[in-house]
Design a protein around this motif. Structure first.
Motif, PDB file in Angstrom:
ATOM      1  N   VAL B 144       0.905  -1.164   0.000  1.00 30.84           N
ATOM      2  CA  VAL B 144       0.000   0.000   0.000  1.00 30.84           C
ATOM      3  C   VAL B 144       0.936   1.204   0.000  1.00 30.84           C
ATOM      4  O   VAL B 144       1.211   1.797   1.041  1.00 30.84           O
ATOM      5  N   ASP B 146       1.032   4.322  -0.917  1.00 31.51           N
ATOM      6  CA  ASP B 146       0.731   5.686  -0.456  1.00 31.51           C
ATOM      7  C   ASP B 146       0.724   5.791   1.069  1.00 31.51           C
ATOM      8  O   ASP B 146       0.869   6.883   1.612  1.00 31.51           O
ATOM      9  N   ILE B 147       0.569   4.672   1.762  1.00 32.85           N
ATOM     10  CA  ILE B 147       0.661   4.696   3.235  1.00 32.85           C
ATOM     11  C   ILE B 147       2.056   4.275   3.702  1.00 32.85           C
ATOM     12  O   ILE B 147       2.636   4.882   4.591  1.00 32.85           O
ATOM     13  N   HIS B 149       4.926   4.508   2.255  1.00 32.20           N
ATOM     14  CA  HIS B 149       6.038   5.378   1.845  1.00 32.20           C
ATOM     15  C   HIS B 149       6.680   6.094   3.037  1.00 32.20           C
ATOM     16  O   HIS B 149       7.900   6.064   3.214  1.00 32.20           O
ATOM     17  N   PHE B 150       5.856   6.733   3.873  1.00 28.41           N
ATOM     18  CA  PHE B 150       6.392   7.504   4.998  1.00 28.41           C
ATOM     19  C   PHE B 150       7.205   6.621   5.944  1.00 28.41           C
ATOM     20  O   PHE B 150       8.307   6.983   6.370  1.00 28.41           O
ATOM     21  N   TYR B 151       6.652   5.457   6.269  1.00 27.51           N
ATOM     22  CA  TYR B 151       7.311   4.587   7.253  1.00 27.51           C
ATOM     23  C   TYR B 151       8.625   4.033   6.699  1.00 27.51           C
ATOM     24  O   TYR B 151       9.581   3.845   7.443  1.00 27.51           O
ATOM     25  N   GLN B 153      10.522   5.634   4.348  1.00 29.27           N
ATOM     26  CA  GLN B 153      11.443   6.769   4.267  1.00 29.27           C
ATOM     27  C   GLN B 153      12.096   7.062   5.609  1.00 29.27           C
ATOM     28  O   GLN B 153      13.269   7.395   5.673  1.00 29.27           O
ATOM     29  N   LEU B 161       4.056  -3.765  11.351  1.00 28.83           N
ATOM     30  CA  LEU B 161       3.334  -2.592  10.837  1.00 28.83           C
ATOM     31  C   LEU B 161       2.902  -2.832   9.391  1.00 28.83           C
ATOM     32  O   LEU B 161       1.787  -2.479   8.988  1.00 28.83           O
ATOM     33  N   ILE B 165      -0.907  -2.673   8.174  1.00 30.92           N
ATOM     34  CA  ILE B 165      -1.387  -1.755   7.132  1.00 30.92           C
ATOM     35  C   ILE B 165      -2.118  -2.539   6.041  1.00 30.92           C
ATOM     36  O   ILE B 165      -3.233  -2.201   5.643  1.00 30.92           O
ATOM     37  N   GLU B 169      -6.129  -2.265   5.288  1.00 29.74           N
ATOM     38  CA  GLU B 169      -6.578  -1.728   3.998  1.00 29.74           C
ATOM     39  C   GLU B 169      -7.395  -2.744   3.202  1.00 29.74           C
ATOM     40  O   GLU B 169      -8.110  -2.385   2.289  1.00 29.74           O
TER      41      GLU B 169
END
Lengths: 230, 248
Positions: B144, B146-147, B149-151, B153, B161, B165, B169
């Motif tokens: 997923v 778009d979710i 990506h942050f984790y 990066q 996690l 996720i 989803e």
């Protein structure tokens, strides 16, 4: 802090057309900088190459910082299993709690902390997403249309606040808003595509800070320079 | 959801029965081939109690088999989501093994383990397991982005996690798959009982078949259908509750 892209060659897998051929550009220190250019010219691809999400076919990205550059874009989402306030708490380092509180206030997000991400408007979603990157311990942050769908007045407030709160950060702002880029950015790399030489041209922006007077005629000259280069 | 499932089953059962009776009366078939409505009603009165016990016996085995399958599919699916050689190996093995008809190896299980509970359970679990595994591997292997990506990066991504996720989803999809697998577990148990076991509704259907008693078979089908509808409706409701609690 120096970020250099040297002799970058790149084509998307499965395509014939080179996106970058011997592309050279650099950012010479902290501040607000930008990539500008028409859609499809390779701004996001270059951001991906800088952050290591794409591998260039040739050339190198040189960055002497201790932490790798971060990249955020306007299509990210937060999971909906808890409120955005709870999400922010969990991803904020202890040392950055004060900063987080200030950002939430400045970005106009205080009344929304109990909401789920899916209950927010697009502009609110983009703001909360940006906040969670700003509370990280970063040196370089690439913001790809990160303030899309945010109203003009709030965008100005956010950009000025970021510039004063993060004087040591190197920001690369990707936007199609020529006036915004010309007003608030220092080094603006205009990407022009392979049919023009050189493929990227540097324009000096007005780099406006909070409390400074904006010279309208100088701004117009910068905007003209950007539009001519693109 | 539960009532809708029961309505749907009653409608389909009534249509099927009406079709059979239409064939009987149009073709002038005897009660020995297709029993009339009166014979069906009488047979229902005679065997419903016994068949209800048989169906519950079968359902018990199917539920345990399904739980085992779901747990196993989750574990293997989580391991198989990775892009390592181990993940690829699990995926390839799952795709290849599921292509083999499990019913074909059921006689081996009966020969080795006898006709008791364990044989029925293993066959039910195996029939239910592979479609579940394919669905879970598919869901868990699909990032997923778009979710996540942050984790990724910020170096916060852990396997727990990542699984959380992807499960969150795809919760509706997972609920549908688990609910659908109830039918497979029940079918697997009935097939096992039909082949060689000495208990359950499949065993009763086998006896009715030897007696050429279509009325008993139709009553057994009614009992199976209504029980399965209730069970699937309960699973779907449980899935909805999990989602509500998770997103609260």
């Amino acid at each position: 802090m120096q970020l250099d892209c040297r002799h970058i060659h790149f084509r998307h897998p499965g395509t014939e057309q080179l996106l970058f051929e011997d592309l050279n550009l650099s950012f010479d220190g902290p501040g607000f900088h930008a990539f500008f250019g028409p859609s499809g010219v390779g701004k996001s691809s270059l951001a991906h190459i800088i952050t290591g999400r794409l591998r260039a076919d040739g050339g190198e990205v040189h960055f002497a910082g201790a932490r790798p550059p971060l990249y955020t874009h306007n299509q990210e989402r937060l999971p909906d299993w808890s409120s955005i306030g709870r999400h922010l708490e969990r991803i904020t380092p202890t040392a950055a709690v004060e900063k987080k509180n200030s950002l939430v206030e400045l970005f106009g997000l205080s009344p929304l902390l109990k909401h789920r991400y899916s209950q927010l408007s697009l502009g609110q979603q983009n703001r909360i997403n940006l906040v969670r990157y700003l509370v990280q311990d970063f040196q370089v942050l690439i913001m790809d249309e990160s303030l899309a769908n945010v109203d003009e007045a709030t965008r100005v407030q956010i950009l000025l606040a970021m510039k004063s709160m993060f004087p040591q950060g190197l920001f690369i702002y990707i936007s199609h808003n020529v006036m915004e880029v010309a007003t608030y950015c220092r080094r603006i790399w205009v990407l022009r595509g392979q049919e023009k030489a050189p493929p990227a041209v540097l324009v000096q922006g007005r780099d406006l800070y909070s409390g400074q007077h904006l010279d309208r005629s100088a701004l117009e000259r910068v905007m003209l320079e950007i539009m001519n280069a693109a | 959801m539960l009532l809708r499932r029961i309505y749907q089953f009653l409608l389909i059962y009534a249509l099927g029965l009406a079709g059979l009776l239409a064939v009987k009366y149009l073709a002038g078939l005897s009660d020995y081939v297709i029993p009339g409505f009166g014979a069906l009603w009488r047979t229902g009165g005679e065997v419903t109690g016994r068949y209800a016990g048989d169906v519950l016996d079968t359902l018990g085995v199917a539920v345990v088999g399904q739980v085992v399958s779901v747990l196993l599919a989750l574990v293997i699916g989580i391991l198989g989501r990775q892009t390592t050689w181990f993940g690829s190996f699990i995926k390839v093995a799952a795709y290849n093994v599921q292509a083999y008809p499990i019913v074909a190896i059921a006689p081996i299980i009966f020969i080795l383990l006898g006709d008791g509970f364990l044989s029925r359970l293993i066959i039910a679990a195996m029939i239910c397991y592979f479609p579940l595994l394919l669905a879970v591997v598919g869901i868990m292997s699909e990032p997923v982005t778009d979710i996540e990506h942050f984790y990724r990066q910020t170096g916060r991504m852990r396997w727990q996690l990542e699984v959380k996720i992807r499960a969150f989803e795809n919760l509706s999809k997972l609920t549908t798959v688990v609910s659908g697998s109830a039918t497979l577990a029940m079918a697997g148990t009935i097939v096992a009982e039909f082949i060689a076991a000495g208990a359950g509704i499949g065993y009763s259907i086998r006896i009715a078949l030897y007696q050429s008693d279509l009325a008993k078979i139709l009553v057994a089908l009614f009992m199976i259908g209504i029980t399965l509808s209730v069970y699937q409706g309960m699973l779907e409701r449980a899935g909805q509750m999990v989602k509500q609690v998770w997103a609260r």
